[in-house]
Every structure is written in structure tokens, then in C-alpha cells.
Design a protein around this motif. Structure first.
Motif, PDB file in Angstrom:
ATOM      1  N   GLN A 196      14.861  85.743  42.333  1.00 16.58           N
ATOM      2  CA  GLN A 196      15.555  85.667  41.040  1.00 16.58           C
ATOM      3  C   GLN A 196      15.608  84.215  40.540  1.00 16.58           C
ATOM      4  N   LYS A 197      15.943  83.285  41.478  1.00 17.21           N
ATOM      5  CA  LYS A 197      16.036  81.858  41.102  1.00 17.21           C
ATOM      6  C   LYS A 197      14.665  81.308  40.706  1.00 17.21           C
ATOM      7  N   LEU A 198      13.622  81.713  41.464  1.00 14.65           N
ATOM      8  CA  LEU A 198      12.272  81.230  41.149  1.00 14.65           C
ATOM      9  C   LEU A 198      11.852  81.678  39.755  1.00 14.65           C
ATOM     10  N   GLU A 221      28.449  78.320  39.955  1.00 17.47           N
ATOM     11  CA  GLU A 221      28.161  78.898  41.278  1.00 17.47           C
ATOM     12  C   GLU A 221      28.164  77.787  42.338  1.00 17.47           C
ATOM     13  N   ASN A 222      27.537  76.661  42.017  1.00 24.09           N
ATOM     14  CA  ASN A 222      27.502  75.525  42.941  1.00 24.09           C
ATOM     15  C   ASN A 222      28.905  75.028  43.252  1.00 24.09           C
ATOM     16  N   ALA A 223      29.705  74.830  42.164  1.00 29.84           N
ATOM     17  CA  ALA A 223      31.050  74.270  42.351  1.00 29.84           C
ATOM     18  C   ALA A 223      31.897  75.193  43.220  1.00 29.84           C
ATOM     19  N   ARG A 226      30.745  77.484  45.351  1.00 31.90           N
ATOM     20  CA  ARG A 226      30.174  77.692  46.678  1.00 31.90           C
ATOM     21  C   ARG A 226      30.213  76.441  47.549  1.00 31.90           C
ATOM     22  N   HIS A 227      29.862  75.289  46.965  1.00 35.74           N
ATOM     23  CA  HIS A 227      29.777  74.075  47.770  1.00 35.74           C
ATOM     24  C   HIS A 227      31.064  73.242  47.757  1.00 35.74           C
ATOM     25  N   GLY A 228      31.961  73.487  46.766  1.00 39.93           N
ATOM     26  CA  GLY A 228      33.203  72.707  46.680  1.00 39.93           C
ATOM     27  C   GLY A 228      34.224  73.198  47.694  1.00 39.93           C
ATOM     28  N   ALA A 252      33.421  69.987  37.630  1.00 40.56           N
ATOM     29  CA  ALA A 252      33.794  69.123  38.765  1.00 40.56           C
ATOM     30  C   ALA A 252      34.566  69.919  39.803  1.00 40.56           C
ATOM     31  N   ASN A 253      34.343  69.590  41.060  1.00 41.90           N
ATOM     32  CA  ASN A 253      35.065  70.258  42.136  1.00 41.90           C
ATOM     33  C   ASN A 253      35.446  69.251  43.210  1.00 41.90           C
ATOM     34  N   ALA A 254      36.378  69.631  44.065  1.00 47.29           N
ATOM     35  CA  ALA A 254      36.753  68.764  45.182  1.00 47.29           C
ATOM     36  C   ALA A 254      35.802  69.046  46.347  1.00 47.29           C
ATOM     37  N   VAL A 310      15.778  71.028  47.603  1.00 51.52           N
ATOM     38  CA  VAL A 310      16.515  69.950  48.277  1.00 51.52           C
ATOM     39  C   VAL A 310      17.988  70.338  48.323  1.00 51.52           C
ATOM     40  N   ARG A 311      18.567  70.280  49.539  1.00 54.77           N
ATOM     41  CA  ARG A 311      19.981  70.636  49.703  1.00 54.77           C
ATOM     42  C   ARG A 311      20.655  69.516  50.489  1.00 54.77           C
ATOM     43  N   SER A 312      21.967  69.360  50.249  1.00 57.33           N
ATOM     44  CA  SER A 312      22.663  68.278  50.923  1.00 57.33           C
ATOM     45  C   SER A 312      23.248  68.741  52.259  1.00 57.33           C
ATOM     46  N   ASP A 313      23.786  69.962  52.287  1.00 60.97           N
ATOM     47  CA  ASP A 313      24.310  70.479  53.561  1.00 60.97           C
ATOM     48  C   ASP A 313      23.725  71.861  53.817  1.00 60.97           C
ATOM     49  N   GLY A 368      22.130  79.275  50.125  1.00 65.28           N
ATOM     50  CA  GLY A 368      21.396  78.772  48.963  1.00 65.28           C
ATOM     51  C   GLY A 368      20.004  78.306  49.334  1.00 65.28           C
ATOM     52  N   SER A 369      19.182  78.107  48.278  1.00 66.01           N
ATOM     53  CA  SER A 369      17.791  77.738  48.532  1.00 66.01           C
ATOM     54  C   SER A 369      17.442  76.362  47.969  1.00 66.01           C
ATOM     55  N   GLY A 370      18.373  75.750  47.231  1.00 70.19           N
ATOM     56  CA  GLY A 370      18.097  74.401  46.699  1.00 70.19           C
ATOM     57  C   GLY A 370      17.341  74.401  45.385  1.00 70.19           C
ATOM     58  N   ILE A 371      17.474  75.498  44.608  1.00 72.55           N
ATOM     59  CA  ILE A 371      16.731  75.555  43.341  1.00 72.55           C
ATOM     60  C   ILE A 371      17.652  75.421  42.127  1.00 72.55           C
ATOM     61  N   GLY A 372      18.953  75.722  42.335  1.00 74.73           N
ATOM     62  CA  GLY A 372      19.896  75.751  41.212  1.00 74.73           C
ATOM     63  C   GLY A 372      19.869  74.494  40.354  1.00 74.73           C
ATOM     64  N   LEU A 373      19.995  73.330  40.971  1.00 73.67           N
ATOM     65  CA  LEU A 373      20.036  72.088  40.172  1.00 73.67           C
ATOM     66  C   LEU A 373      18.678  71.789  39.533  1.00 73.67           C
ATOM     67  N   ALA A 374      17.585  72.241  40.179  1.00 74.44           N
ATOM     68  CA  ALA A 374      16.256  72.057  39.576  1.00 74.44           C
ATOM     69  C   ALA A 374      16.164  72.874  38.284  1.00 74.44           C
ATOM     70  N   GLY A 417      34.707  64.863  46.100  1.00 70.00           N
ATOM     71  CA  GLY A 417      34.131  65.922  45.270  1.00 70.00           C
ATOM     72  C   GLY A 417      32.823  65.576  44.582  1.00 70.00           C
ATOM     73  N   PHE A 418      32.476  66.431  43.622  1.00 68.65           N
ATOM     74  CA  PHE A 418      31.147  66.392  43.001  1.00 68.65           C
ATOM     75  C   PHE A 418      31.311  66.763  41.533  1.00 68.65           C
ATOM     76  N   GLU A 419      30.490  66.157  40.688  1.00 71.00           N
ATOM     77  CA  GLU A 419      30.594  66.467  39.253  1.00 71.00           C
ATOM     78  C   GLU A 419      29.205  66.495  38.629  1.00 71.00           C
TER      79      GLU A 419
HETATM   80  N1  ATP Z   1      29.286  71.343  43.054  1.00 72.32           N
HETATM   81  C1  ATP Z   1      28.747  70.846  44.183  1.00 72.32           C
HETATM   82  N2  ATP Z   1      29.532  70.305  45.157  1.00 72.32           N
HETATM   83  C2  ATP Z   1      28.979  69.819  46.283  1.00 72.32           C
HETATM   84  N3  ATP Z   1      27.665  69.827  46.557  1.00 72.32           N
HETATM   85  C3  ATP Z   1      26.848  70.349  45.637  1.00 72.32           C
HETATM   86  C4  ATP Z   1      27.327  70.881  44.401  1.00 72.32           C
HETATM   87  N4  ATP Z   1      26.279  71.333  43.684  1.00 72.32           N
HETATM   88  C5  ATP Z   1      25.191  71.087  44.437  1.00 72.32           C
HETATM   89  N5  ATP Z   1      25.511  70.532  45.591  1.00 72.32           N
HETATM   90  C6  ATP Z   1      24.596  70.128  46.656  1.00 72.32           C
HETATM   91  O1  ATP Z   1      23.314  70.100  46.097  1.00 72.32           O
HETATM   92  C7  ATP Z   1      22.443  71.002  46.790  1.00 72.32           C
HETATM   93  C8  ATP Z   1      21.435  71.565  45.820  1.00 72.32           C
HETATM   94  O2  ATP Z   1      22.072  72.436  44.901  1.00 72.32           O
HETATM   95  P1  ATP Z   1      21.241  73.581  44.282  1.00 72.32           P
HETATM   96  O3  ATP Z   1      22.084  74.315  43.293  1.00 72.32           O
HETATM   97  O4  ATP Z   1      19.977  73.023  43.765  1.00 72.32           O
HETATM   98  O5  ATP Z   1      20.867  74.471  45.505  1.00 72.32           O
HETATM   99  P2  ATP Z   1      21.787  75.491  46.302  1.00 72.32           P
HETATM  100  O6  ATP Z   1      23.041  75.702  45.552  1.00 72.32           O
HETATM  101  O7  ATP Z   1      21.887  74.997  47.668  1.00 72.32           O
HETATM  102  O8  ATP Z   1      20.865  76.785  46.279  1.00 72.32           O
HETATM  103  P3  ATP Z   1      20.605  77.749  45.041  1.00 72.32           P
HETATM  104  O9  ATP Z   1      21.327  77.184  43.865  1.00 72.32           O
HETATM  105  O10 ATP Z   1      19.121  77.701  44.894  1.00 72.32           O
HETATM  106  O11 ATP Z   1      21.097  79.068  45.448  1.00 72.32           O
HETATM  107  C9  ATP Z   1      23.337  72.004  47.393  1.00 72.32           C
HETATM  108  O12 ATP Z   1      22.745  72.570  48.541  1.00 72.32           O
HETATM  109  C10 ATP Z   1      24.564  71.145  47.754  1.00 72.32           C
HETATM  110  O13 ATP Z   1      24.346  70.526  48.984  1.00 72.32           O
END
Ligand code: ATP
Ligand code: MG
Length: 445
Positions: free
Chosen positions: A281-283, A348-350, A352-354, A373-375, A392-395, A400-406, A431-433
Motif C-alpha cells: 500500500q505504501k509503495l 501515523e508516525n507521531a 506510532r513512534h512518539g 509534533a510529539n514527545a 530509512v528508519r531510526s529505531d 514500519g518500513s521506512g517509506i512514510g517520510l519519503a 520529541g520530534f516535529e
Molecule cells: N513522529 C516521529 N517521532 C519519532 N520518530 C519518528 C517520527 N516520524 C518518523 N520517525 C522516525 O523516522 C523513521 C522513518 O519514518 P517513516 O514514516 O519514513 O517510516 P516508518 O514510519 O518507520 O514506516 P512506514 O511509514 O513506511 O510504515 C521512523 O522509523 C522513525 O524512526
């Protein structure tokens, strides 16, 4: 390292040096010709003067009665003499002299014709059966000064010629290169996603082959990118049906079996299939986002769309979303579907990853600045810089697959705006913004 040179500066300098050298050569040649011609004129004047004075001198000498001494010609008015003369007999005895003459510059015995010493040019003429000689002398310094003056006068135009030539060349080149500069600006102004051919018809002929090659390269690049995108989109699309079928069959098997071990295994396989389905779906979203401009024909108010998506996520994570929206509408040419995909990925990122127990702040200003923005843990700068790249993912703790921000980056740049990532979030210590300006116009692209 190569040093870059400016065509304008190089041509301006070298053409000016060339023109100056040619002018100097011209001045030297003219000086030589002038010297030759002047010598002829001066010699003729010398000869003419001798021939004019001689009969007068002869008359004067022959009219003297019993006078054996020599005479000095009378001075009519005090003046400097350029031409001085001596009248002598063949044995060198002085008979008559001009008033300002220096007899030492003459030889001991008179001579006929033209001759020269290191300081003077002479002309000698004889009369009365070679018994009376006149020699007339002219200082060479006088001739040299005349030639020098003429040559220096020819050098004066150089003072004007050098700046005029430099500015003239500079101006002509600037005019000729105007189309090239316009071309460079038009290439600079087009976004990275615009790979259409560059117009070459108004370029100088010398640049045409370069631009034809560049256009060919652009065309190849466009085809390669299109092939890559359509392959991604097609594969993602083709995967959807078999994935859905496999998932359905697995769920039926799960429902039919009572075996706990098989149930846990089918659960694991189901999870993997769901990840695969999310990835496809993301691709698909990425292929669409990279496929072209994310702009629509008309302005749309994006506030209600943002509100609607926030409501969707509110059901998933009750109480975590804190919305801060403007009272007025925010009109933008950003395509509503592309905007929805962008917002979903950021929310979704905020979530899931916040940090799970802390709120997610979503704000949109009247000027169109969207911030999510999230903590949570701070992302180190070197990782932050790479997050917008695919896969590319940070943790690795979260799904996740690392495509969302792309996808977000592709939509933002397709609309001619940019995505800014910050960690820690502004006004927070952790946090992250993510920030995107969503008010875009056609001219921004
Ligand atoms: N709001 C956020 N808070 C903290 N880290 C974030 C946030 N958004 C992105 N990241 C970091 O950036 C990485 C890349 O985000 P991205 O959305 O591209 O991929 P993903 O969320 O891991 O997977 P996908 O979106 O493809 O399901 C994440 O794996 C995470 O480590
Ligand atoms: Mg994501």
C-alpha cells in the motif's frame, strides 16, 4: 582543483591586450615611417637653405675690399638657431659664419653633400669653382624630438581605446550570453521533478549541441524514472489481490483449526502478510506521489480535510491528538488526496513512534504552516538528515518500513514546498516535529 574562469573576463582581457599590442605595433611602424619621411623633409630643407645662403655669402665675401678677416652674419632679432652655418675656403679658413654657430662641431676641412656626426647632420655645397664652401648644420636632437612628439601623439588614443575596448567586448559578450543566462535561470527555476526538454531555439549556435545532449539525457532519465515508478506501482497493485486472498484463506484456516500450535503459527503468518500488505500500500502511495505534481486545478480549503483525518485517528488513539486549527479557511492548490496522504503519514508516525502516553500536537496556522509534533526520544541529527530517504528508519522497535517520510517528501517537493524535520520538537526538550507549508501556488513549482 580546477579554477573556473569567466568567459566574459577572459575574452575582455585578452581582446583588449590584443588590440593594445596591435595599436602599439601600429604606432611603432608609423613612428618609423614618420622618421624616414621627416628626415627627407629636413634634409631637403637643409639643402635648400644652403643653396639659398651660398650666393648671398659669395656676393658678401667677394664685395669685401682688402678684408682678410671673417665676418659673422648680423643678427636681425635675437633668436635660437636650429640651423647654423660656416662659409670656408678649401683649406678650412673661415670666411663667414652664422651668429650662433659653434665652429667646433664642424670638421677641419669643408666637405660636400650630406654627412653626420654623433650630434649633428650636415650639408655642404661649393661655389666659385670649389673655392668657397658652405656647410650647414642641424642638431640631431631637434629631429629626434620631432619624431618622438609625433609618436607620443599617436599613443594618446590608447588611453581611450583600452577602456572602450574592454567595456565594448564585455557588453557584446554579455548581450550574446543573455539567452544562455536565461536558459540557466529557467533550468534553475524548474523543480527536480520537471524533466521536460529545454527550449534550445534561441540559444547561440555554439551552445545548441550541449543542450541537445542535455535534452537527450533528460529524456532518458525521464523514461528510466517512469519505468521505475510504473514497475513499483504495478507490482504493488498486482500484489494486493493475492495478498488479500492469502490473508482470507489463512483466517479461514485459523477459524477451522483447534490446534493451539497451528493457531499461533497462522497468527504469525497473518502478521507477516499484513506487514506485506501495508508495504505494498505504501509503495503504491510512493509511486503515485513521485509520479508528478501534487497540485490541483482549483484552490481547496484544507482545514476540514485535516479535521476529518484527525477524527479518524481520534478513534484509534482517544485523547492523544491535540488540534490547533485556524478559524478561517486555508485555501491551497495542494491536491486534497495528496494532502490527505501526507497528513495520514505524519499523524501515523507521531502516534506510532512518539511517546505512547503523551499527546500529539497538530497545528495549522492561517498562513498554511502545518506542524505535527510529539514527545519521545530525540533523534540524533545525523539520523534525522537521512529519515526522508526510502527504507530509512531510526529505531527498530516500532512497526514500519521506512517509506512514510519519503512519501511526505515526494508530495511536498511535487507541490513546490519543502518538508522540515526537527528533533527535539520546537518549544520542547525532547520529541520530534515535522513541518510543511501547505499553501502553494502554481508559480512556486
Ligand atoms: N513522529 C516521529 N517521532 C519519532 N520518530 C519518528 C517520527 N516520524 C518518523 N520517525 C522516525 O523516522 C523513521 C522513518 O519514518 P517513516 O514514516 O519514513 O517510516 P516508518 O514510519 O518507520 O514506516 P512506514 O511509514 O513506511 O510504515 C521512523 O522509523 C522513525 O524512526
Ligand atoms: Mg511512517
Amino acid at each position: 582543483m580546477t579554477t573556473k574562469t569567466s568567459l566574459q573576463k577572459t575574452l575582455g582581457t585578452w581582446l583588449t591586450i590584443g588590440v593594445t599590442l596591435l595599436w602599439l605595433l601600429g604606432v611603432i611602424a608609423s613612428g618609423l615611417v614618420a622618421r624616414h619621411e621627416m628626415n627627407e623633409v629636413f634634409d631637403s630643407a637643409l639643402e635648400e637653405t644652403a643653396q639659398r645662403i651660398l650666393p648671398l655669402a659669395v656676393t658678401d665675401i667677394l664685395n669685401r675690399e682688402n678684408d682678410t678677416g671673417h665676418h659673422r652674419a648680423p643678427v636681425l632679432k635675437d633668436h635660437n638657431e636650429y640651423l647654423t652655418y660656416l662659409v670656408r675656403n678649401p683649406s678650412g679658413k673661415l670666411l663667414l659664419q652664422s651668429h650662433d654657430v659653434d665652429p667646433d662641431i664642424f670638421g677641419a676641412l669643408p666637405q660636400e653633400g650630406f654627412f653626420e656626426t654623433s650630434t649633428h647632420r650636415f650639408y655642404g655645397e661649393a661655389a666659385v669653382s670649389d673655392t668657397i664652401y658652405i656647410e650647414i648644420a642641424e642638431p640631431l636632437a631637434h629631429r629626434r624630438a620631432a619624431v618622438l612628439e609625433a609618436t607620443l601623439t599617436l599613443l594618446i588614443p590608447l588611453l581611450f581605446l583600452i577602456p572602450i575596448s574592454w567595456f565594448g567586448v564585455w557588453w557584446v559578450i554579455k548581450r550574446s550570453l543573455r539567452q544562455v543566462v536565461l536558459l540557466q535561470q529557467s533550468i534553475e527555476a524548474r523543480g527536480g521533478s520537471d524533466l521536460s526538454p529545454v527550449a534550445v531555439d534561441r540559444l547561440p549556435k555554439e551552445f545548441e549541441p550541449i543542450m541537445v545532449s542535455v535534452n537527450r539525457l533528460l529524456e532518458r532519465l525521464r523514461r528510466a524514472l517512469e519505468a521505475e515508478r510504473s514497475f513499483t506501482a504495478n507490482s504493488a497493485h498486482e500484489l494486493r489481490t493475492p495478498l488479500a486472498t492469502a490473508l482470507a484463506k489463512l483466517q479461514r484456516l485459523n477459524a477451522e483449526t483447534q490446534d493451539v500450535q497451528i493457531k499461533s503459527r497462522t497468527g504469525e503468518i497473518e502478521e507477516s502478510l499484513r506487514t506485506l500488505s501495508r508495504l505494498s500500500q505504501k509503495l503504491l502511495e510512493l509511486a503515485k506521489a513521485e509520479g508528478g505534481s501534487a497540485l490541483s486545478e482549483n484552490d481547496n480549503d484544507l482545514v476540514p480535510i485535516l479535521q476529518m483525518i484527525a477524527n479518524d485517528y481520534e478513534r484509534e488513539a482517544p485523547g492523544r491528538l491535540v488540534l490547533n486549527l485556524p478559524d478561517d479557511s486555508v485555501m491551497s492548490l495542494l491536491d486534497p488526496d495528496a494532502f490527505a496522504i501526507l497528513v495520514r503519514n505524519l499523524m501515523e508516525n507521531a502516534l506510532r513512534h512518539g511517546a505512547a502516553d503523551r499527546p500529539v500536537n497538530i497545528s495549522l496556522t492561517g498562513e498554511g504552516t502545518l506542524r505535527v509534533a510529539n514527545a519521545g526520544e530525540v533523534v540524533p541529527p545525523e539520523k534525522l538528515a537521512l529519515l526522508r530517504n526510502r527504507f530509512v528508519r531510526s529505531d527498530t522497535k516500532t512497526l514500519g518500513s521506512g517509506i512514510g517520510l519519503a512519501i511526505v517528501e515526494a508530495i511536498a517537493s511535487g507541490a513546490g514546498t519543502g518538508l522540515k524535520l526537527r528533533s527535539p520538537a520546537s518549544d520542547q526538550s525532547d520529541g520530534f516535529e515535522a513541518e510543511v507549508n501547505i499553501v502553494v501556488g502554481h508559480t512556486d513549482v
